[in-house]
Design an enzyme around this catalytic site. Structure first.
Site: not given
Ligand code: F6R
Length: 246
Positions: A67, A136, A138, A143
């Site tokens: 992303d 959450n 995702h 989301e």
């Molecule tokens: C970012 C992504 C998100 C993260 C998620 C966890 O490229 O794909 O889904 O993996 O937000 O983020 P952290 O590792 O910062 O808790």
């Protein structure tokens, strides 16, 4: 789902880095799907160390990031492209032409999403997709909601997601772009192998729901239950609400 527990995030990162190095030896032209976020930082540094010791050769590998924020150019200090340059791309020998990150500065975002899907297909699909998970539920920027998109698409970020990315934008959640581009659920689920990593107590609840709850668009990661080759690599804290972790 295969679940592997580790004492702490350092041990986890070392084990996964070794696993990826072995996958590179087995298939030097492997196609990797990559996340950003806090969780994989240690892993990327371990991969840099293995590369420095001639134990991980990325010269023929291809990467696709999950992303990117929309409305900022790749060279913006808060972009995921910049994050990846800092933590991985500058530390290993990936060929620049085989590094793929969605362009958040694209004039036509829908066209950019279609281009990205075609590039993944053109590369032969993703062999190993690494994932983190949001508190959450995702994965990528898919989301929770009433519906989920299948393919790479434009998304509106939740307030909680913008808050957790504030550090990339000088600590100010209001400076985090409101929209992003993300691989879709089907893009992710088409990967031949998926490894999701989660560390820390803040992930315990979503990991519990993802593994033991129903498959629902309210918990996008729960769709991983239908994939035949998924491994969860967790530290003890993140596994705290799983039956296996208690
Ligand atoms: C970012 C992504 C998100 C993260 C998620 C966890 O490229 O794909 O889904 O993996 O937000 O983020 P952290 O590792 O910062 O808790």
């Amino acid at each position: 789902m295969k679940i592997t527990l580790f004492r702490d995030e350092r041990v986890l990162a070392k084990a996964l880095a070794k696993d990826i190095a072995a996958a590179l030896r087995e298939k030097p032209d492997i196609v990797l799907g990559l996340p950003t976020g806090r969780t994989p930082v240690r892993l990327y540094h371990e991969l840099g160390t293995l590369h420095a010791h001639h134990e991980a050769d990325f010269s023929r590998a291809t990467t696709f990031n999950l992303d990117e924020f929309l409305g900022i150019p790749p060279e913006h200090p808060g972009s995921y492209r910049t994050f990846m340059e800092r933590h991985l791309f500058s530390r290993v020998n990936l060929a620049p032409e085989r590094i793929n990150v969605l362009n958040g500065g694209a004039a036509n975002p829908d066209e950019e999403c279609r281009r990205y899907e075609a590039a993944i297909e053109g590369a032969g699909g993703i062999d190993l997709q690494l994932l983190g998970i949001g508190t959450n539920g995702h994965i990528g920027f898919n989301e929770p909601g009433r519906e989920l998109a299948a393919r790479t698409h434009r998304v509106t970020l939740r307030a909680s997601t913008r808050r957790s990315n504030a550090a990339l934008f000088g600590g100010d959640p209001a400076s985090v772009p409101r929209e992003a581009l993300s691989m879709g659920m089907s893009t992710i689920l088409h990967a031949r192998r998926i490894v999701l990593i989660a560390t820390g107590k803040s992930k315990a609840r979503c990991i519990g729901r993802m593994v033991e709850g129903p498959i629902t668009t309210r918990m996008p990661a729960s769709f991983l239950q239908v994939h035949a080759n998924v491994e969860l690599m967790l530290d003890d804290a993140a596994a705290g609400e799983l039956a296996v972790g208690s």
